[in-house]
Design an enzyme around this catalytic site. Sequence first.
Site, PDB file in Angstrom:
ATOM      1  N   SER A   2      -6.700  -9.132   6.994  1.00  0.00           N
ATOM      2  CA  SER A   2      -5.910 -10.311   7.332  1.00  0.00           C
ATOM      3  C   SER A   2      -4.412 -10.049   7.356  1.00  0.00           C
ATOM      4  CB  SER A   2      -6.235 -11.462   6.376  1.00  0.00           C
ATOM      5  OG  SER A   2      -6.101 -11.054   5.035  1.00  0.00           O
ATOM      6  N   HIS A  15      -0.663 -11.875   3.493  1.00  0.00           N
ATOM      7  CA  HIS A  15      -0.534 -12.603   4.754  1.00  0.00           C
ATOM      8  C   HIS A  15       0.936 -12.724   5.163  1.00  0.00           C
ATOM      9  CE1 HIS A  15      -4.618 -14.844   4.069  1.00  0.00           C
ATOM     10  NE2 HIS A  15      -4.753 -13.529   4.181  1.00  0.00           N
TER      11      HIS A  15
END
Length: 206
Positions: free
Chosen positions: A127, A178
């Site tokens: 991610s 992230h």
Amino acid sequence: MLLYKDRIAAPCTILLAVINVIVFFALSWQGMTEDGMFLLGHGAMFVPKVLEDGEYYRLFTSMFLHFGFEHLINNMVTLVLIGWNLEIEIGRFKFLLIYILSGLGGNILSAWYEFRTMDYSISAGASGAIFGIIGALLYVAIRNRGRIGDISGKGLAFMIIISLYYGFSSSGVDNLAHIGGLITGFVSGIFLYWKGNCKDSTFSES
């Protein structure tokens, strides 16, 4: 299928997804991918291992590991849908560079935060790199007056906000990875994207 001179338009995006899937199923045959200790033994990110044992490779290998099938599918669907657009726009080598740098950038920021707080956890997943692709796409959209193909800058900004909100409102999500990936991808886009010089405009749909 979108073709590029009779070839797949975004081969690196597909290759990355395939590698992630192969790694997941190869590990699934050996043990439980939902088990943090199992993934730790196969390259997951853990700051004490990196700093104390010098296992810096974990900054890279953890990008190709996932905690369970749902984690894998969520990341790979996003990778293919978003990565496809960036690779066509910016080119294969630059796309791969952004992907890898963003994954590393996300892991480094996460590791720095864990070191500061002394709150360590085992982490894995693509991610951070995927957020980097979103960040780079956002920059490309800005340079192209708010759009890149069928994706708008506003749509990307909304996706970022929703994704970050979901992460901060859920447990077990490495939000710093992230954010680090997103920032790294956006900055990488600034240095690697030059409007009008990055893509081959010859393609066809069938």
